[in-house]
Design a protein around this motif. Structure first.
Motif, PDB file in Angstrom:
ATOM      1  N   LEU A  68       0.831  -1.190   0.000  1.00  0.00           N
ATOM      2  CA  LEU A  68       0.000   0.000   0.000  1.00  0.00           C
ATOM      3  C   LEU A  68       0.868   1.242   0.000  1.00  0.00           C
ATOM      4  O   LEU A  68       2.006   1.194   0.462  1.00  0.00           O
ATOM      5  CB  LEU A  68      -0.863   0.009   1.260  1.00  0.00           C
ATOM      6  N   PRO A  69       0.355   2.367  -0.485  1.00  0.00           N
ATOM      7  CA  PRO A  69       1.127   3.596  -0.396  1.00  0.00           C
ATOM      8  C   PRO A  69       1.206   4.054   1.049  1.00  0.00           C
ATOM      9  O   PRO A  69       0.351   3.705   1.859  1.00  0.00           O
ATOM     10  CB  PRO A  69       0.331   4.582  -1.242  1.00  0.00           C
ATOM     11  N   SER A  70       2.197   4.814   1.331  1.00  0.00           N
ATOM     12  CA  SER A  70       2.348   5.585   2.572  1.00  0.00           C
ATOM     13  C   SER A  70       2.222   4.766   3.842  1.00  0.00           C
ATOM     14  O   SER A  70       2.022   5.329   4.922  1.00  0.00           O
ATOM     15  CB  SER A  70       1.355   6.753   2.614  1.00  0.00           C
ATOM     16  N   ARG A  71       2.324   3.459   3.711  1.00  0.00           N
ATOM     17  CA  ARG A  71       2.450   2.601   4.877  1.00  0.00           C
ATOM     18  C   ARG A  71       1.624   3.059   6.082  1.00  0.00           C
ATOM     19  O   ARG A  71       0.430   2.883   6.124  1.00  0.00           O
ATOM     20  CB  ARG A  71       3.932   2.471   5.270  1.00  0.00           C
ATOM     21  N   SER A 103       2.699  -9.006   1.411  1.00  0.00           N
ATOM     22  CA  SER A 103       3.375  -7.779   1.862  1.00  0.00           C
ATOM     23  C   SER A 103       2.472  -6.551   1.751  1.00  0.00           C
ATOM     24  O   SER A 103       2.855  -5.462   2.162  1.00  0.00           O
ATOM     25  CB  SER A 103       4.609  -7.553   0.977  1.00  0.00           C
ATOM     26  N   PHE A 104       1.290  -6.726   1.197  1.00  0.00           N
ATOM     27  CA  PHE A 104       0.489  -5.570   0.803  1.00  0.00           C
ATOM     28  C   PHE A 104       0.184  -4.613   1.957  1.00  0.00           C
ATOM     29  O   PHE A 104       0.235  -3.406   1.824  1.00  0.00           O
ATOM     30  CB  PHE A 104      -0.819  -6.029   0.149  1.00  0.00           C
ATOM     31  N   PHE A 105      -0.127  -5.166   3.108  1.00  0.00           N
ATOM     32  CA  PHE A 105      -0.541  -4.315   4.239  1.00  0.00           C
ATOM     33  C   PHE A 105       0.621  -3.945   5.160  1.00  0.00           C
ATOM     34  O   PHE A 105       0.415  -3.336   6.194  1.00  0.00           O
ATOM     35  CB  PHE A 105      -1.605  -5.041   5.072  1.00  0.00           C
ATOM     36  N   GLN A 106       1.825  -4.334   4.733  1.00  0.00           N
ATOM     37  CA  GLN A 106       2.991  -4.117   5.583  1.00  0.00           C
ATOM     38  C   GLN A 106       3.026  -2.703   6.161  1.00  0.00           C
ATOM     39  O   GLN A 106       2.954  -1.732   5.410  1.00  0.00           O
ATOM     40  CB  GLN A 106       4.240  -4.340   4.741  1.00  0.00           C
ATOM     41  N   GLU A 107       3.133  -2.626   7.452  1.00  0.00           N
ATOM     42  CA  GLU A 107       3.257  -1.346   8.168  1.00  0.00           C
ATOM     43  C   GLU A 107       2.046  -0.436   8.022  1.00  0.00           C
ATOM     44  O   GLU A 107       2.089   0.713   8.440  1.00  0.00           O
ATOM     45  CB  GLU A 107       4.505  -0.575   7.712  1.00  0.00           C
ATOM     46  N   ALA A 108       0.957  -0.936   7.419  1.00  0.00           N
ATOM     47  CA  ALA A 108      -0.233  -0.084   7.294  1.00  0.00           C
ATOM     48  C   ALA A 108      -0.966  -0.113   8.636  1.00  0.00           C
ATOM     49  O   ALA A 108      -2.075  -0.611   8.748  1.00  0.00           O
ATOM     50  CB  ALA A 108      -1.115  -0.587   6.154  1.00  0.00           C
ATOM     51  N   ARG A 109      -0.324   0.428   9.631  1.00  0.00           N
ATOM     52  CA  ARG A 109      -0.826   0.265  10.998  1.00  0.00           C
ATOM     53  C   ARG A 109      -2.085   1.069  11.267  1.00  0.00           C
ATOM     54  O   ARG A 109      -2.828   0.783  12.194  1.00  0.00           O
ATOM     55  CB  ARG A 109       0.263   0.634  12.014  1.00  0.00           C
ATOM     56  N   ASN A 110      -2.307   2.115  10.484  1.00  0.00           N
ATOM     57  CA  ASN A 110      -3.492   2.935  10.746  1.00  0.00           C
ATOM     58  C   ASN A 110      -4.649   2.643   9.792  1.00  0.00           C
ATOM     59  O   ASN A 110      -5.623   3.376   9.757  1.00  0.00           O
ATOM     60  CB  ASN A 110      -3.125   4.424  10.692  1.00  0.00           C
ATOM     61  N   SER A 156      -0.228  -6.550  10.563  1.00  0.00           N
ATOM     62  CA  SER A 156      -0.034  -5.172  10.132  1.00  0.00           C
ATOM     63  C   SER A 156      -1.056  -4.181  10.649  1.00  0.00           C
ATOM     64  O   SER A 156      -0.688  -3.157  11.201  1.00  0.00           O
ATOM     65  CB  SER A 156      -0.024  -5.129   8.603  1.00  0.00           C
ATOM     66  N   SER A 157      -2.321  -4.462  10.500  1.00  0.00           N
ATOM     67  CA  SER A 157      -3.309  -3.403  10.708  1.00  0.00           C
ATOM     68  C   SER A 157      -4.296  -3.747  11.816  1.00  0.00           C
ATOM     69  O   SER A 157      -5.440  -4.102  11.541  1.00  0.00           O
ATOM     70  CB  SER A 157      -4.072  -3.157   9.402  1.00  0.00           C
ATOM     71  N   PRO A 158      -3.876  -3.626  13.042  1.00  0.00           N
ATOM     72  CA  PRO A 158      -4.736  -4.056  14.150  1.00  0.00           C
ATOM     73  C   PRO A 158      -5.985  -3.199  14.320  1.00  0.00           C
ATOM     74  O   PRO A 158      -6.885  -3.579  15.049  1.00  0.00           O
ATOM     75  CB  PRO A 158      -3.822  -3.940  15.376  1.00  0.00           C
TER      76      PRO A 158
END
Ligand SMILES: *[C@@H]1O[C@H](CO)[C@@H](O)[C@H](O)[C@H]1NC(C)=O
Ligand SMILES: *[C@@H]1O[C@H](CO)[C@@H](O)[C@H](O)[C@H]1NC(C)=O
Ligand SMILES: *[C@@H]1O[C@H](CO)[C@@H](O)[C@H](O)[C@H]1NC(C)=O
Ligand SMILES: *[C@@H]1O[C@H](CO)[C@@H](O)[C@H](O)[C@H]1NC(C)=O
Ligand SMILES: *[C@@H]1O[C@H](CO)[C@@H](O)[C@H](O)[C@H]1NC(C)=O
Ligand SMILES: *[C@@H]1O[C@H](CO)[C@@H](O)[C@H](O)[C@H]1NC(C)=O
Ligand SMILES: *[C@@H]1O[C@H](CO)[C@@H](O)[C@H](O)[C@H]1NC(C)=O
Length: 763
Positions: free
Chosen positions: A141-144, A164-171, A194-196
């Motif tokens: 995803l863009p902008s993680r 890997s798509f949602f990697q670091e997409a924490r928000n 990644s996205s809790p």
């Protein structure tokens, strides 16, 4: 300008004005020129009508917003008719972009090749839904950690969603990819890795397959989980019941199976539970009533069984309860429906419920639709049903109810009633006669009346003539005697009439050829296109679809209709004792699609006027005493898909057309004097005697006719091809699309239903 204001305005106002103009001056000169050129090259890459992007200040352009430093932060251009293929490239340069909404346009191309995603480091909202985008998704995803919302629904994306798509997409809180062609497994571990914070996940209408792996239980805020219309299989993962924030679970039309866990009652704030058209089995959890916030409980078309738990009555907020096509059983009158004060739709069709019609239903004042058909219910309809002021859909068929006359006298006072099906109930009683009904102006909203398979004796009652809204009348398979009343032709809305399998005698009344809905396009244009409260299931020989290519007697699938207006305008008189000839007035019924007159005592010739029925798709006059020639004009019926004149006394040549010759010879059989293709016997001149002589004559004639013959065949082919196959091809595509969405559900429903109905009918 400022000077003028200075003179005219009091000082307080001047201050405010100056203050605000300082801000706006700031913005005016702040439009970042890099962003401006990115936007311009974006718009230049599109072939759509240009936006009004002319002024110097790009921050004031339609759909564009900037921050105080003049960087473009928002591009909000939904439904602007944008068309084009490589939009992402230039937008990727908008490094401060926060909000991008290009939904409902016609953008195509793919996202995977471009740097678009990787360079948008500040993107929080991305809405590209309802476009024509295709290809596979980029790796991530863009902008993680900035991205909050992603909507890619209703495009043509395909492939798997990379791990890997949602990697670091924490928000990330909302992710929708519905209505694409994604495959592989659904990323159900999204919260784990990644996205809790995810709240909404929509994977519906794709080709996702395999099990739903555990993981959703780790989602601390998941409210909506939609993954219907995929190929998901296996059990529901146990840990989904840990996601206690869930409000909606919708997984219809998959191949999920297994019992519904008792732990589902942990999901106490659940409002929608839609597991329809899967293979779920076992009983409903005994404590299901703990789901007291449930509004929609759609469990139809599964293999659920057993009694309905009494705690169900605690689901007092239910609006729709649909359990049709399951194996639930037990005495239905033991269920106290009276607490369902919000219940609007109740569908228990095709289960094994027993007992008397439940009177507690009559206290569910919000009910609009009740379907209890195909169960084993007994009893009579009580006058208390009249307290259901909004009741518009009532289907009680295939039960063992009694006292149909009493029932009709009550129901005709149901003011909102639109749909009434009592098929194969009240079996063997007398047709509700006119006494006490005919004087009354009841059933004033009724659009559908189905009294088929009831084995009612008697005549077609006059009270029907008062149903001014009636569109669909089915009296199929009763023991109706007497003739077809001429007033039937005056029913202003009637377009579907089935009187097949009765003992009706007399002639085809020419008044029937005046039916306004079939004779006048203007009247037909006023057809009520309102949807039915519950879908209607139709199967042959009860109903024939306007948009199927199936033959009346050979297709074995029933279809689901949400609109009565989608039924083909039809007249079925099959298997009666109707005599006399077809009135020439038949030619007025120009909007008729199906005319079924087979197995009667009709005689005379088939009138030429029948060829005025330009929309006719099915014509069956088989097994009658029709004589004379087939009208040559039959060749002009371009939509004819099914035709049967077998077993009459017809004679002479079969008219030449692409249609008539395309039918199987069997539809002409039993007419020894008919000749020409597709029958094997060639046409011979009537006066010819000697073999040689005749052959000679034929050759002469053929010699003359050859050019004309070829020209007419050629023309016939061209016109016929587009006349017949053109519409068919359109219809096929349309049907294919519909069937993609519906087919899976229907096939399953219909097989179960047809088997059961056949069994019932045999008994
Ligand atoms: C285009 O935008 C300018 C200012 O942004 C406005 O004055 C003009 O009326 C707009 N033209 C149309 C056709 O909308
Ligand atoms: C995008 O615009 C459409 C149309 O105005 C709107 O319905 C939709 O909610 C917007 N999407 C987002 C994420 O705001
Ligand atoms: C992500 O969310 C957290 C808390 O919800 C917030 O503090 C943080 O600023 C967000 N990150 C971004 C980049 O918005
Ligand atoms: C319904 O709910 C009430 C109150 O929560 C509870 O006392 C009762 O036992 C429940 N009824 C059933 C049948 O579960
Ligand atoms: C039939 O129903 C009507 C209306 O409810 C009722 O008055 C009548 O007694 C019933 N007849 C029988 C035989 O039950
Ligand atoms: C016509 O109906 C009668 C009585 O319902 C039935 O016995 C007979 O088989 C039917 N004939 C045809 C050709 O369907
Ligand atoms: C035509 O009608 C005859 C008699 O009703 C029937 O047996 C036959 O199956 C029909 N053929 C087709 C193709 O519908």
């Amino acid at each position: 300008m400022l000077v003028q204001v200075d003179h005219l305005m009091p000082h307080g106002f001047l201050f405010i004005f100056l203050f605000s103009s300082i801000i706006s001056t700031n913005i005016i000169h702040a439009c970042n020129q890099t962003d401006r050129s990115s936007l311009l090259s974006f718009i230049l890459s599109l072939s759509s009508p240009p936006l009004n992007w002319t002024s110097l200040d790009c921050c004031h352009w339609e759909g564009i917003s900037c921050n105080h430093d003049g960087w473009v932060t928002d591009v909000d251009l939904p439904s602007k008719g944008l068309k084009g293929g490589n939009f992402p490239l230039s937008l990727g340069n908008l490094t401060h972009l926060r909000y991008l909404n290009l939904s409902h346009n016609s953008l195509y191309g793919s996202l995977d090749q471009s740097t678009f995603f990787s360079s948008l480091n500040n993107l929080e909202i991305l809405d590209l839904s309802y476009n024509l985008l295709s290809g596979e998704l980029p790796d991530s995803l863009p902008s993680r950690n900035m991205i909050r919302m992603v909507d890619l629904s209703s495009n043509h994306f395909y492939g798997v969603i990379p791990s890997s798509f949602f990697q670091e997409a924490r928000n990330l809180t909302s992710f929708s990819v519905s209505n694409n062609t994604f495959s592989g497994s659904i990323p159900s571990t999204i919260c784990l890795h990644s996205s809790p914070l995810i709240k909404l996940l929509d994977f519906s209408l794709n080709k996702f397959s395999g099990n739903i792996s555990p993981g959703l239980g780790q989602c601390l805020q998941l409210q909506v989980f939609h993954a219907g219309y995929n190929n998901l299989s296996g059990l529901l993962p146990e840990d989904i019941y840990n996601a206690t924030t869930l409000e909606q679970i919708a997984l219809p039309a998959n191949s999920l199976y297994g019992a519904m866990s008792d732990r589902i009652v942990n999901l106490t704030i659940l409002t929608i539970l839609d597991l329809n058209s899967n293979g779920f089995s076992g009983m409903l959890p005994a404590n299901i009533g703990k789901l007291s916030n449930l509004k929609l409980m759609l469990l139809y078309a599964n293999k659920l069984e057993g009694l309905l738990p009494s705690s169900l009555m605690n689901c007092t907020k239910l609006i729709e309860l649909s359990l049709r096509f399951n194996n639930f059983e037990g005495d239905i009158s033991a269920i106290n429906f009276s607490r369902f004060s919000q219940l609007s739709k109740l569908d228990l069709m095709n289960n094994n419920f027993t007992g008397m019609l439940p009177t507690s239903l009559y206290s569910c004042k919000s009910l609009k639709a009740i379907r209890l058909s195909i169960n084993h219910l007994k009893g009579q309809i009580q006058p208390e049903i009249l307290s259901l002021k909004y009741l518009s859909f009532l289907s009680l068929g295939f039960n063992s109810l009694t006292n149909v006359t009493g029932a009709m006298k009550i129901l005709m006072r149901c003011e909102s009633l639109v749909f009434l099906s009592l098929t194969s109930s009240f079996v063997g009683e007398d047709m509700p006669s006119d006494e006490g009904i005919v004087e009354f102006d009841g059933f004033q909203k009724l659009r559908l009346l189905d009294l088929s398979h009831c084995e009612f004796s008697g005549q077609i009652p006059v009270w029907l003539s008062k149903l001014k809204k009636l569109e669909f009348l089915n009296l199929f398979h009763n023991r109706i005697t007497g003739s077809i009343p001429s007033w039937l032709g005056t029913l202003p809305r009637l377009f579907y009439l089935d009187l097949s399998f009765n003992q009706i005698s007399g002639e085809f009344p020419k008044e029937l050829c005046r039916l306004p809905m079939l004779a006048s396009e203007q009247t037909a244009a006023q057809l009520d296109r309102g949807y039915l409260e519950l879908p209607m299931f139709a199967s042959i020989p009860l109903i024939l679809a306007k948009d199927t290519n199936y033959n009346f007697l050979s297709y074995a699938h029933a279809l689901q209709y949400n609109y009565l207006s989608h039924l083909a305008p039809s007249i079925f008189l099959y298997n009666n004792s109707i005599s006399g000839s077809i009135p020439t007035e038949i030619g007025r019924l120009q909007l008729l699609h199906v005319l079924y007159l087979g197995v009667n005592n009709f005689s005379g010739s088939i009138p030429d006027q029948i060829s005025n029925l330009k929309n006719l798709e099915i014509l069956d006059v088989s097994v009658n005493h029709f004589s004379g020639k087939l009208p040559a004009s039959l060749a002009s019926l371009n939509f004819l898909k099914s035709f049967n004149v077998s077993y009459n006394n017809l004679e002479g040549p079969i008219p030449r057309s692409t249609q008539l010759q395309s039918f199987n010879a069997s539809v002409f059989e039993g007419n020894p004097k008919l000749c020409g293709a597709p029958l094997p016997n060639e046409c011979r001149t009537i006066n010819g005697v000697g073999g040689d002589n005749k052959n000679h004559q034929d050759e002469d004639q053929n010699g003359h006719q050859i050019p004309w013959f070829y020209i007419s065949v050629l023309l016939g082919f061209i016109i016929g091809f587009w006349g017949v196959f053109g519409p068919l091809m359109v219809k096929k595509t349309w049907r294919y699309a519909c069937f993609q969405a519906l087919g899976k559900v229907q096939d399953r429903l219909i097989t179960v239903w047809m088997t059961r109905m056949q069994r019932r009918l045999r008994n």
